[in-house]
Design a protein around this motif. Sequence first.
Motif, PDB file in Angstrom:
ATOM      1  N   GLY A  31     -63.678  51.993 -18.460  1.00  0.00           N
ATOM      2  CA  GLY A  31     -62.715  51.395 -17.709  1.00  0.00           C
ATOM      3  C   GLY A  31     -63.119  50.868 -16.342  1.00  0.00           C
ATOM      4  O   GLY A  31     -62.380  50.502 -15.612  1.00  0.00           O
ATOM      5  N   VAL A  32     -64.478  51.092 -16.100  1.00  0.00           N
ATOM      6  CA  VAL A  32     -64.807  50.624 -14.753  1.00  0.00           C
ATOM      7  C   VAL A  32     -64.901  49.054 -14.835  1.00  0.00           C
ATOM      8  O   VAL A  32     -65.593  48.534 -15.868  1.00  0.00           O
ATOM      9  N   ALA A  33     -64.449  48.387 -13.745  1.00  0.00           N
ATOM     10  CA  ALA A  33     -64.304  46.785 -13.754  1.00  0.00           C
ATOM     11  C   ALA A  33     -66.021  46.454 -13.275  1.00  0.00           C
ATOM     12  O   ALA A  33     -66.375  46.870 -12.217  1.00  0.00           O
ATOM     13  N   ILE A  34     -66.478  45.620 -14.257  1.00  0.00           N
ATOM     14  CA  ILE A  34     -67.729  44.997 -13.980  1.00  0.00           C
ATOM     15  C   ILE A  34     -67.815  43.618 -13.363  1.00  0.00           C
ATOM     16  O   ILE A  34     -67.008  42.957 -14.318  1.00  0.00           O
ATOM     17  N   ILE A  35     -68.598  43.427 -12.461  1.00  0.00           N
ATOM     18  CA  ILE A  35     -68.571  42.034 -11.851  1.00  0.00           C
ATOM     19  C   ILE A  35     -70.179  41.749 -11.890  1.00  0.00           C
ATOM     20  O   ILE A  35     -70.573  42.306 -11.129  1.00  0.00           O
ATOM     21  N   ASP A  36     -70.604  40.786 -12.774  1.00  0.00           N
ATOM     22  CA  ASP A  36     -71.835  40.666 -13.176  1.00  0.00           C
ATOM     23  C   ASP A  36     -72.242  39.369 -12.548  1.00  0.00           C
ATOM     24  O   ASP A  36     -71.801  38.436 -12.793  1.00  0.00           O
ATOM     25  N   ARG A  70     -61.599  41.370  -4.516  1.00  0.00           N
ATOM     26  CA  ARG A  70     -60.145  41.281  -3.984  1.00  0.00           C
ATOM     27  C   ARG A  70     -59.225  41.496  -5.261  1.00  0.00           C
ATOM     28  O   ARG A  70     -58.172  42.261  -5.098  1.00  0.00           O
ATOM     29  N   THR A  71     -59.277  40.645  -6.144  1.00  0.00           N
ATOM     30  CA  THR A  71     -58.381  40.890  -7.344  1.00  0.00           C
ATOM     31  C   THR A  71     -58.161  42.012  -8.053  1.00  0.00           C
ATOM     32  O   THR A  71     -57.263  42.788  -8.270  1.00  0.00           O
ATOM     33  N   GLN A  72     -59.247  42.546  -8.299  1.00  0.00           N
ATOM     34  CA  GLN A  72     -59.555  43.936  -9.137  1.00  0.00           C
ATOM     35  C   GLN A  72     -58.720  44.942  -7.974  1.00  0.00           C
ATOM     36  O   GLN A  72     -58.342  45.867  -8.617  1.00  0.00           O
ATOM     37  N   SER A  73     -59.022  44.963  -6.714  1.00  0.00           N
ATOM     38  CA  SER A  73     -58.719  45.880  -5.739  1.00  0.00           C
ATOM     39  C   SER A  73     -57.174  45.796  -5.762  1.00  0.00           C
ATOM     40  O   SER A  73     -56.457  46.960  -5.122  1.00  0.00           O
ATOM     41  N   SER A 102     -51.275  50.027 -13.212  1.00  0.00           N
ATOM     42  CA  SER A 102     -51.259  48.934 -14.112  1.00  0.00           C
ATOM     43  C   SER A 102     -52.322  49.117 -15.139  1.00  0.00           C
ATOM     44  O   SER A 102     -53.446  49.866 -15.135  1.00  0.00           O
ATOM     45  N   GLN A 103     -52.265  48.595 -16.269  1.00  0.00           N
ATOM     46  CA  GLN A 103     -53.262  48.652 -17.428  1.00  0.00           C
ATOM     47  C   GLN A 103     -54.502  47.929 -17.026  1.00  0.00           C
ATOM     48  O   GLN A 103     -55.502  48.332 -17.503  1.00  0.00           O
ATOM     49  N   HIS A 104     -54.432  47.128 -16.010  1.00  0.00           N
ATOM     50  CA  HIS A 104     -55.853  46.513 -15.453  1.00  0.00           C
ATOM     51  C   HIS A 104     -56.689  47.411 -14.494  1.00  0.00           C
ATOM     52  O   HIS A 104     -57.888  47.248 -14.035  1.00  0.00           O
ATOM     53  N   ALA A 105     -55.852  48.419 -14.048  1.00  0.00           N
ATOM     54  CA  ALA A 105     -56.321  49.236 -12.970  1.00  0.00           C
ATOM     55  C   ALA A 105     -57.653  49.935 -13.338  1.00  0.00           C
ATOM     56  O   ALA A 105     -57.596  50.726 -14.440  1.00  0.00           O
ATOM     57  N   ALA A 106     -58.775  49.842 -12.565  1.00  0.00           N
ATOM     58  CA  ALA A 106     -60.028  50.442 -13.075  1.00  0.00           C
ATOM     59  C   ALA A 106     -60.388  51.547 -11.983  1.00  0.00           C
ATOM     60  O   ALA A 106     -59.726  51.440 -10.755  1.00  0.00           O
ATOM     61  N   PRO A 107     -60.887  52.652 -12.319  1.00  0.00           N
ATOM     62  CA  PRO A 107     -60.985  53.789 -11.247  1.00  0.00           C
ATOM     63  C   PRO A 107     -61.987  53.299 -10.386  1.00  0.00           C
ATOM     64  O   PRO A 107     -61.540  53.839  -9.249  1.00  0.00           O
ATOM     65  N   TYR A 108     -62.798  52.437 -10.430  1.00  0.00           N
ATOM     66  CA  TYR A 108     -63.742  51.877  -9.247  1.00  0.00           C
ATOM     67  C   TYR A 108     -64.179  50.768  -9.805  1.00  0.00           C
ATOM     68  O   TYR A 108     -64.302  50.322 -11.109  1.00  0.00           O
ATOM     69  N   LEU A 109     -64.993  49.877  -9.009  1.00  0.00           N
ATOM     70  CA  LEU A 109     -65.597  48.758  -9.481  1.00  0.00           C
ATOM     71  C   LEU A 109     -67.074  48.724  -9.267  1.00  0.00           C
ATOM     72  O   LEU A 109     -67.866  49.505  -8.532  1.00  0.00           O
TER      73      LEU A 109
END
Length: 242
Positions: free
Chosen positions: A50-55, A125-128, A134-141
């Motif tokens: 569930g970690v949000a990945i920004i590549d 900024r958006t992810q934070s 929220s279903q979009h909430a990630a534990p960390y980025l």
Amino acid sequence: MKSGSTKVPQGDNVTGNVANFHPDEKLVIGLTGGIGSGKSTVAQMFAEYGVAIIDSDLIARELTQVGGAAIAQIHTTFGNAYLDESGALNRIQMRQRIFTDPAAKLQLEAILHPLIRAQMQEALRTQSTFPAHSQHAAPYLMLVVPLLFTATGFRELAHCTLMVDCDEDIQIARVINRDGLDEQTIRRIMAAQTPRAEQLKMADHIIQNNGTLTALQILVQQQHQLYLNVCQKPPRPEIAKK
Ligand code: ADP
């Protein structure tokens, strides 16, 4: 020291800026490593937690597609020769050029890096701002940036850094297998990246990827648990927000 990893910290003794990480913020990890070290594979494993990945590579591709935000500047600087018929960046042609022309490499980076950085900041900024429930909430980025330690202004976006590392012969074999490039080309790409020794010195944490995918999965799981522990730390009174 745990096997397979040279710098895995004990408990929540996490180095880097994590000492200053406030639990009300989202923890941001900078993931790096040389070509073929296993960054994308590791990022995918974190994404499964569930970690949000920004590549940065994906952002660079978007920027250089037809109509991408970098195309006009690339056209002005390099001319038509570096765009394909559709108007997108001609990657093969540009790769050839920057191999042999260090000034052109700098020019291309001067166009792309600030745009990539701005998009990463916007994504952070958006992810934070997703609420925790929220279903979009990630534990960390997690930011995936091959040039994390050398390109200006990227290291500062993350609280701490994680390097994926493997032995050079394994690295080369994996890239030959993945991309079908010849060894000489791979060595040239590696020479243009941040030297391995420098990355090993600068990274807060290292995942050694010399073994199987199963072994890698275990190391990622351990590292993920460590980051979760940091995220779930109660606020320290002296830095708690009023
Ligand atoms: P990077 O993103 O750092 O360039 P990748 O994650 O794409 O590297 O990995 C390079 C190649 O090696 C890919 O084809 C990937 O599937 C493979 N690979 C990565 N780690 C392992 C591993 N531990 N065992 C076998 N193959 C691996």
